[in-house]
Design a protein around this motif. Structure first.
Motif, PDB file in Angstrom:
ATOM      1  N   VAL A  88       0.840  -1.203   0.000  1.00  0.00           N
ATOM      2  CA  VAL A  88       0.000   0.000   0.000  1.00  0.00           C
ATOM      3  C   VAL A  88       0.872   1.248   0.000  1.00  0.00           C
ATOM      4  O   VAL A  88       0.612   2.204  -0.742  1.00  0.00           O
ATOM      5  CB  VAL A  88      -0.972  -0.018   1.197  1.00  0.00           C
ATOM      6  CG1 VAL A  88      -1.662   1.314   1.371  1.00  0.00           C
ATOM      7  CG2 VAL A  88      -1.995  -1.117   1.023  1.00  0.00           C
ATOM      8  N   GLY A  89       1.909   1.256   0.816  1.00  0.00           N
ATOM      9  CA  GLY A  89       2.805   2.409   0.876  1.00  0.00           C
ATOM     10  C   GLY A  89       3.503   2.681  -0.445  1.00  0.00           C
ATOM     11  O   GLY A  89       3.600   3.829  -0.883  1.00  0.00           O
ATOM     12  N   LEU A  90       3.973   1.637  -1.090  1.00  0.00           N
ATOM     13  CA  LEU A  90       4.628   1.808  -2.387  1.00  0.00           C
ATOM     14  C   LEU A  90       3.645   2.247  -3.462  1.00  0.00           C
ATOM     15  O   LEU A  90       3.992   3.049  -4.342  1.00  0.00           O
ATOM     16  CB  LEU A  90       5.337   0.519  -2.799  1.00  0.00           C
ATOM     17  CG  LEU A  90       6.605   0.191  -2.031  1.00  0.00           C
ATOM     18  CD1 LEU A  90       7.150  -1.164  -2.464  1.00  0.00           C
ATOM     19  CD2 LEU A  90       7.651   1.267  -2.223  1.00  0.00           C
ATOM     20  N   SER A  91       2.419   1.755  -3.405  1.00  0.00           N
ATOM     21  CA  SER A  91       1.413   2.165  -4.376  1.00  0.00           C
ATOM     22  C   SER A  91       1.084   3.645  -4.232  1.00  0.00           C
ATOM     23  O   SER A  91       0.981   4.369  -5.229  1.00  0.00           O
ATOM     24  CB  SER A  91       0.141   1.344  -4.211  1.00  0.00           C
ATOM     25  OG  SER A  91       0.404  -0.018  -4.400  1.00  0.00           O
ATOM     26  N   ILE A  92       0.927   4.093  -3.007  1.00  0.00           N
ATOM     27  CA  ILE A  92       0.656   5.512  -2.768  1.00  0.00           C
ATOM     28  C   ILE A  92       1.839   6.358  -3.224  1.00  0.00           C
ATOM     29  O   ILE A  92       1.664   7.424  -3.828  1.00  0.00           O
ATOM     30  CB  ILE A  92       0.322   5.752  -1.284  1.00  0.00           C
ATOM     31  CG1 ILE A  92      -0.997   5.076  -0.913  1.00  0.00           C
ATOM     32  CG2 ILE A  92       0.251   7.239  -0.977  1.00  0.00           C
ATOM     33  CD1 ILE A  92      -1.302   5.080   0.566  1.00  0.00           C
ATOM     34  N   ALA A  93       3.048   5.895  -2.975  1.00  0.00           N
ATOM     35  CA  ALA A  93       4.243   6.632  -3.395  1.00  0.00           C
ATOM     36  C   ALA A  93       4.326   6.737  -4.915  1.00  0.00           C
ATOM     37  O   ALA A  93       4.720   7.776  -5.446  1.00  0.00           O
ATOM     38  CB  ALA A  93       5.487   5.961  -2.842  1.00  0.00           C
ATOM     39  N   LEU A  94       3.943   5.685  -5.618  1.00  0.00           N
ATOM     40  CA  LEU A  94       3.951   5.733  -7.085  1.00  0.00           C
ATOM     41  C   LEU A  94       2.939   6.739  -7.616  1.00  0.00           C
ATOM     42  O   LEU A  94       3.217   7.457  -8.579  1.00  0.00           O
ATOM     43  CB  LEU A  94       3.678   4.348  -7.660  1.00  0.00           C
ATOM     44  CG  LEU A  94       4.836   3.375  -7.612  1.00  0.00           C
ATOM     45  CD1 LEU A  94       4.394   1.991  -8.070  1.00  0.00           C
ATOM     46  CD2 LEU A  94       5.967   3.869  -8.468  1.00  0.00           C
ATOM     47  N   VAL A  95       1.774   6.794  -6.996  1.00  0.00           N
ATOM     48  CA  VAL A  95       0.761   7.764  -7.416  1.00  0.00           C
ATOM     49  C   VAL A  95       1.260   9.187  -7.160  1.00  0.00           C
ATOM     50  O   VAL A  95       1.107  10.075  -8.016  1.00  0.00           O
ATOM     51  CB  VAL A  95      -0.577   7.498  -6.694  1.00  0.00           C
ATOM     52  CG1 VAL A  95      -1.573   8.616  -6.953  1.00  0.00           C
ATOM     53  CG2 VAL A  95      -1.158   6.166  -7.132  1.00  0.00           C
ATOM     54  N   LYS A  96       1.873   9.418  -6.012  1.00  0.00           N
ATOM     55  CA  LYS A  96       2.404  10.744  -5.708  1.00  0.00           C
ATOM     56  C   LYS A  96       3.516  11.125  -6.685  1.00  0.00           C
ATOM     57  O   LYS A  96       3.587  12.269  -7.142  1.00  0.00           O
ATOM     58  CB  LYS A  96       2.921  10.803  -4.265  1.00  0.00           C
ATOM     59  CG  LYS A  96       1.813  10.804  -3.240  1.00  0.00           C
ATOM     60  CD  LYS A  96       2.300  11.137  -1.846  1.00  0.00           C
ATOM     61  CE  LYS A  96       3.051  10.023  -1.211  1.00  0.00           C
ATOM     62  NZ  LYS A  96       3.353  10.255   0.219  1.00  0.00           N
ATOM     63  N   THR A  97       4.364  10.177  -7.014  1.00  0.00           N
ATOM     64  CA  THR A  97       5.428  10.440  -7.978  1.00  0.00           C
ATOM     65  C   THR A  97       4.860  10.808  -9.338  1.00  0.00           C
ATOM     66  O   THR A  97       5.343  11.731 -10.000  1.00  0.00           O
ATOM     67  CB  THR A  97       6.334   9.203  -8.112  1.00  0.00           C
ATOM     68  OG1 THR A  97       6.877   8.899  -6.837  1.00  0.00           O
ATOM     69  CG2 THR A  97       7.444   9.443  -9.101  1.00  0.00           C
ATOM     70  N   GLY A  98       3.831  10.093  -9.753  1.00  0.00           N
ATOM     71  CA  GLY A  98       3.205  10.398 -11.032  1.00  0.00           C
ATOM     72  C   GLY A  98       2.571  11.774 -11.058  1.00  0.00           C
ATOM     73  O   GLY A  98       2.693  12.512 -12.048  1.00  0.00           O
ATOM     74  N   LEU A  99       1.903  12.155  -9.983  1.00  0.00           N
ATOM     75  CA  LEU A  99       1.287  13.485  -9.916  1.00  0.00           C
ATOM     76  C   LEU A  99       2.331  14.591  -9.967  1.00  0.00           C
ATOM     77  O   LEU A  99       2.170  15.580 -10.694  1.00  0.00           O
ATOM     78  CB  LEU A  99       0.450  13.618  -8.644  1.00  0.00           C
ATOM     79  CG  LEU A  99      -0.898  12.925  -8.641  1.00  0.00           C
ATOM     80  CD1 LEU A  99      -1.524  13.000  -7.259  1.00  0.00           C
ATOM     81  CD2 LEU A  99      -1.820  13.530  -9.668  1.00  0.00           C
ATOM     82  N   VAL A 100       3.395  14.434  -9.193  1.00  0.00           N
ATOM     83  CA  VAL A 100       4.444  15.455  -9.180  1.00  0.00           C
ATOM     84  C   VAL A 100       5.115  15.541 -10.543  1.00  0.00           C
ATOM     85  O   VAL A 100       5.353  16.636 -11.061  1.00  0.00           O
ATOM     86  CB  VAL A 100       5.475  15.159  -8.065  1.00  0.00           C
ATOM     87  CG1 VAL A 100       6.713  16.013  -8.205  1.00  0.00           C
ATOM     88  CG2 VAL A 100       4.835  15.375  -6.711  1.00  0.00           C
ATOM     89  N   SER A 101       5.387  14.411 -11.150  1.00  0.00           N
ATOM     90  CA  SER A 101       6.032  14.411 -12.463  1.00  0.00           C
ATOM     91  C   SER A 101       5.137  15.041 -13.515  1.00  0.00           C
ATOM     92  O   SER A 101       5.593  15.852 -14.332  1.00  0.00           O
ATOM     93  CB  SER A 101       6.381  12.989 -12.893  1.00  0.00           C
ATOM     94  OG  SER A 101       7.282  12.419 -12.009  1.00  0.00           O
ATOM     95  N   TRP A 102       3.887  14.695 -13.509  1.00  0.00           N
ATOM     96  CA  TRP A 102       2.978  15.160 -14.555  1.00  0.00           C
ATOM     97  C   TRP A 102       2.708  16.655 -14.448  1.00  0.00           C
ATOM     98  O   TRP A 102       2.753  17.375 -15.426  1.00  0.00           O
ATOM     99  CB  TRP A 102       1.674  14.374 -14.489  1.00  0.00           C
ATOM    100  CG  TRP A 102       0.780  14.642 -15.643  1.00  0.00           C
ATOM    101  CD1 TRP A 102      -0.348  15.383 -15.644  1.00  0.00           C
ATOM    102  CD2 TRP A 102       0.944  14.172 -16.980  1.00  0.00           C
ATOM    103  NE1 TRP A 102      -0.901  15.402 -16.895  1.00  0.00           N
ATOM    104  CE2 TRP A 102      -0.124  14.666 -17.738  1.00  0.00           C
ATOM    105  CE3 TRP A 102       1.907  13.381 -17.611  1.00  0.00           C
ATOM    106  CZ2 TRP A 102      -0.272  14.403 -19.080  1.00  0.00           C
ATOM    107  CZ3 TRP A 102       1.751  13.117 -18.956  1.00  0.00           C
ATOM    108  CH2 TRP A 102       0.675  13.624 -19.672  1.00  0.00           C
ATOM    109  N   ARG A 103       2.430  17.134 -13.236  1.00  0.00           N
ATOM    110  CA  ARG A 103       2.012  18.530 -13.103  1.00  0.00           C
ATOM    111  C   ARG A 103       3.185  19.473 -12.840  1.00  0.00           C
ATOM    112  O   ARG A 103       3.334  20.486 -13.509  1.00  0.00           O
ATOM    113  CB  ARG A 103       0.983  18.647 -11.976  1.00  0.00           C
ATOM    114  CG  ARG A 103       0.453  20.027 -11.737  1.00  0.00           C
ATOM    115  CD  ARG A 103      -0.360  20.530 -12.916  1.00  0.00           C
ATOM    116  NE  ARG A 103       0.343  21.665 -13.512  1.00  0.00           N
ATOM    117  CZ  ARG A 103       0.171  22.112 -14.720  1.00  0.00           C
ATOM    118  NH1 ARG A 103      -0.681  21.548 -15.519  1.00  0.00           N
ATOM    119  NH2 ARG A 103       0.834  23.130 -15.171  1.00  0.00           N
TER     120      ARG A 103
END
Length: 87
Positions: free
Chosen positions: A36-51
């Motif tokens: 769960v922690g790694l999944s949340i971290a991947l989503v946060k990484t994607g948001l920061v990278s994209w925006r």
């Protein structure tokens, strides 16, 4: 949607994901907590990278280079983790 509204929306989503990270770290343990922690971290990484790194405004080749760098980093971390597990 204006650029400012988009930035604020992503910021709010990151704060929500931060709360989810804190809740998951206190409520979950073991392998499920790690997943769960790694999944949340991947989503946060994607948001920061994209925006915030403006990948949404870049041409396809720049997006492909960023994806390739992330994929290569994933491969390197996976191989390092496997090496650690087998010793």
């Amino acid at each position: 949607m204006t650029k400012t509204a988009s930035i604020l929306l992503v910021w709010a989503a990151l704060l929500m994901l931060l709360g989810m990270t804190v809740a998951a770290s206190t409520l979950l343990s073991g392998a499920i907590g790690l997943a769960v922690g790694l999944s949340i971290a991947l989503v946060k990484t994607g948001l920061v990278s994209w925006r915030y790194m403006h990948l949404d405004e870049q041409p396809g080749l720049a997006r492909l280079a960023a994806f390739g760098a992330a994929a290569w980093l994933t491969i390197l971390f996976s191989l390092a983790g496997l090496d650690y597990l087998t010793r």
